[in-house]
Design an enzyme around this catalytic site. Structure first.
Site, short mmCIF file in Angstrom:
data_model
loop_
_atom_site.label_atom_id
_atom_site.label_comp_id
_atom_site.label_asym_id
_atom_site.label_seq_id
_atom_site.Cartn_x
_atom_site.Cartn_y
_atom_site.Cartn_z
N LYS A 124 -42.31 19.18 55.73
CA LYS A 124 -42.80 20.49 55.26
C LYS A 124 -44.09 20.37 54.47
O LYS A 124 -44.89 21.31 54.45
CB LYS A 124 -41.72 21.16 54.41
CG LYS A 124 -40.48 21.55 55.22
CD LYS A 124 -39.54 22.34 54.35
CE LYS A 124 -38.43 22.94 55.16
NZ LYS A 124 -37.70 23.96 54.39
N GLY A 173 -31.53 25.83 54.48
CA GLY A 173 -31.37 26.40 53.15
C GLY A 173 -30.89 25.41 52.10
O GLY A 173 -30.57 25.80 50.98
N GLU A 208 -43.24 24.94 44.85
CA GLU A 208 -43.93 26.18 45.26
C GLU A 208 -43.71 27.24 44.21
O GLU A 208 -42.69 27.23 43.52
CB GLU A 208 -43.29 26.72 46.55
CG GLU A 208 -43.90 26.23 47.79
CD GLU A 208 -43.19 26.77 49.04
OE1 GLU A 208 -42.25 27.59 48.92
OE2 GLU A 208 -43.58 26.34 50.12
N LYS A 209 -44.62 28.18 44.16
CA LYS A 209 -44.37 29.36 43.34
C LYS A 209 -43.16 30.07 43.96
O LYS A 209 -43.05 30.16 45.18
CB LYS A 209 -45.59 30.27 43.36
CG LYS A 209 -45.39 31.49 42.50
CD LYS A 209 -46.70 32.20 42.22
CE LYS A 209 -46.46 33.34 41.26
NZ LYS A 209 -45.86 32.92 39.99
N LYS A 245 -29.50 32.89 56.92
CA LYS A 245 -29.62 34.24 57.49
C LYS A 245 -28.28 34.81 57.94
O LYS A 245 -27.45 34.09 58.50
CB LYS A 245 -30.57 34.17 58.69
CG LYS A 245 -31.94 33.65 58.31
CD LYS A 245 -32.72 33.17 59.52
CE LYS A 245 -34.02 32.52 59.07
NZ LYS A 245 -34.71 31.82 60.16
N GLU A 283 -42.39 30.73 60.13
CA GLU A 283 -41.71 31.53 59.10
C GLU A 283 -42.65 31.84 57.94
O GLU A 283 -43.32 30.95 57.42
CB GLU A 283 -40.48 30.78 58.57
CG GLU A 283 -39.42 30.56 59.63
CD GLU A 283 -38.10 30.06 59.06
OE1 GLU A 283 -37.06 30.30 59.69
OE2 GLU A 283 -38.10 29.42 57.99
N GLU A 296 -42.61 27.64 56.72
CA GLU A 296 -42.35 26.47 57.56
C GLU A 296 -42.37 26.88 59.02
O GLU A 296 -42.30 28.07 59.35
CB GLU A 296 -41.00 25.84 57.21
CG GLU A 296 -39.82 26.72 57.52
CD GLU A 296 -38.51 25.94 57.57
OE1 GLU A 296 -38.53 24.70 57.67
OE2 GLU A 296 -37.45 26.58 57.54
N ASN A 298 -40.37 26.25 62.64
CA ASN A 298 -39.20 25.68 63.31
C ASN A 298 -39.56 25.35 64.75
O ASN A 298 -39.99 26.22 65.50
CB ASN A 298 -38.02 26.65 63.27
CG ASN A 298 -37.40 26.70 61.89
OD1 ASN A 298 -37.32 25.68 61.21
ND2 ASN A 298 -37.00 27.87 61.46
N ARG A 300 -38.11 24.72 67.57
CA ARG A 300 -36.98 24.82 68.51
C ARG A 300 -36.67 26.29 68.73
O ARG A 300 -37.25 27.14 68.07
CB ARG A 300 -35.75 24.16 67.87
CG ARG A 300 -35.50 24.81 66.52
CD ARG A 300 -34.21 24.41 65.89
NE ARG A 300 -34.22 24.69 64.46
CZ ARG A 300 -33.95 25.85 63.90
NH1 ARG A 300 -33.60 26.89 64.64
NH2 ARG A 300 -34.00 26.02 62.60
#
Ligand code: ADP
Length: 459
Positions: A124, A173, A208-209, A245, A283, A296, A298, A300
């Site tokens: 990442k 996550g 990250e913020k 999600k 994303e 990020e 993904n 796939r």
């Protein structure tokens, strides 16, 4: 391995997955006249992918590490059955660059991007760097991994609290920690590194913020081997629990044609910079002022891909198979049209009343909904025993309406018809959420589920 153009579609492929996604891929192959090889663990003998594939090979015990995650068992299954390519689905080996490398060295096409692209985007920290180089906005934060509390505090002061620490090799996550103060950051730094090491065998974390009220909006892209690349609009995946999600929809309630064009363009630029091939998802987090930031990529097909299929009328799995076969994209950006509103609910074998703990066991009664505009992607049936070893996803219920209210009404109707007995599921949870005025208003953020529980518990 890259395939020579002009050879036509694959004749036979192996599907290195199980559950609904294995079935989904078998369906696309059938329609294209491609033969399929299923692989399965000893726990999955009674699974439908075993039944519906042309050939099925048992590759080991229930434990994923000794079956679905083991290239030493999957590659020989492809070789023995004469498959030309492997579709990894999502999860398991789908984002494993080493596996893609192994496929290539065994003369098998990995249906996905090249290994070096998976590797670069799977990290990442590196992915954010690539996007920055392509002028794609990224969430402000550390330039790379943060190696000490002092370094983390320095970046945190610069971007401002709250901040989030994330695992460089993270996913699903997991391995994320939020801190509101320097004292919290100190604690979070150590736990995040420990968690990252335990979950991903890599302790590297970056900072990250932490955006306080963002929406999660992602762009689906398709890129062929010939330099063509299109985006298929967005999916809004803001309804999450523990950063995972639960409900996805398209169009996003906050989308405007201008914002879609900007985000689509950013996704394409970033994907081009990374040398992307096949289907992928970029994303973003969108702030309340409409600013968007890359989070990020993904590499796939995603669980929620049917949302885009229904809103664009494009079969993403078919496109993946065509692209990997060496064919050109069958459509240009102008031909991508979004129509109606699509919502997907993930029906999981989980108990929402006990913080979504898994609920494996026998399904005693099963009746999926149907009717106009309703799609159910599932591998389960009456008397199917949900094993405790794998993902808890039982079914994806996808509806399409002429507008968002129509889609909500259709989803509520379909959820009412959905019967799954014997185990706990998320069906009733979805019914409550879809009927919730805040969900219906479309004005919520990633804190929606927590907020929903707070609001409804005090009623
Ligand atoms: P994973 O790969 O583990 O799914 P992501 O980077 O995609 O992790 O993040 C998952 C979710 O975590 C996001 O959809 C969002 O809800 C939350 N999140 C991640 N980064 C931030 C951030 N900087 N600010 C606010 N929320 C974030």
């Amino acid at each position: 391995m890259k395939r020579d153009a002009g050879k036509g579609l694959f004749k036979k492929i192996l599907i290195a997955n199980r559950g609904e996604i294995a079935l989904r891929i078998i369906r696309a192959c059938r329609e294209l006249g491609i033969e399929t090889v299923a692989v399965y663990s000893e726990a999955d003998t009674d699974c439908l992918h075993v039944r519906f594939a042309d050939t099925a090979v048992c590759i080991g015990p229930a434990k994923s590490a000794e079956s679905y995650l083991d290239p030493k068992r999957i590659i020989p299954a492809a070789e023995i059955t004469g498959a030309e390519a492997i579709h990894p689905g999502y999860g398991f080996l789908a984002e494993n660059a080493d596996f893609a490398d192994i496929c290539s060295s065994c003369d098998l096409v990995f249906i996905g991007p090249p290994p070096e692209v998976i590797r670069a985007l799977g990290d990442k920290v590196l992915a954010k760097k690539t996007m920055k180089e392509a002028d794609v906005p990224v969430v402000p934060g550390s330039e790379g991994g943060v190696v000490s509390v002092a370094a983390a505090k320095e970046v945190a002061e610069a971007v401002g609290y709250p901040i989030i620490l994330k695992a460089a090799a993270g996913g699903g996550g997991r391995g994320m920690r939020v801190a509101n103060t320097p004292a919290q950051l100190e604690k979070a730094f150590h736990t995040a590194r420990m968690e990252a090491k335990a979950a991903f065998n890599n302790p590297e974390v970056y900072l990250e913020k932490y955006l306080v009220n963002p929406r999660h909006v992602e762009i689906q892209i398709l890129a062929d081997e010939h330099g063509n690349i299109v985006h298929l609009g967005e999916r809004d995946c803001t309804v999450q629990r523990r950063h995972q999600k639960l409900i996805e929809e398209s169009p996003s309630p906050i989308m405007t044609p201008t914002l879609r064009e900007k985000m689509g363009k950013a996704a394409i630029l970033g994907a081009k910079r990374a040398g992307y091939r096949n289907a992928g998802t970029v994303e973003f987090l969108v702030d309340s002022d409409g600013s968007f930031y890359f989070m990020e990529m993904n590499t796939r097909v995603q669980v929620e891909h049917p949302v885009t299929e229904e809103v664009t009328d494009i079969d993403i799995i078919v496109e993946q198979l065509r692209i990997a076969s060496g064919e050109k994209l069958s459509l240009t950006q102008d031909q991508v049209k979004l129509s109606g509103n699509v919502i997907e609910c993930r029906i999981n074998a989980e108990n929402p009343d006990t913080d979504f703990t898994p609920s494996p066991g026998m399904i005693t009664a099963f009746h999926p909904p149907g009717g106009h505009g309703v799609r159910v992607d599932t591998h389960v049936y009456a008397k199917y025993v949900v094993p405790p070893f794998y993902d808890s996803l039982l079914a994806k219920l996808i509806v399409r309406g002429i507008n968002r209210n129509d889609a909500i009404a259709k989803m509520l109707r379909a959820l009412d018809e959905f019967i799954i007995e014997g185990i706990h599921t998320t069906i009733d949870f979805h019914k409550k959420v879809l009927a919730d005025p805040v969900f219906q208003s479309g004005t919520f953020d990633t804190g929606f589920v927590e907020d929903y529980y707070r609001r409804t518990k005090s009623d």
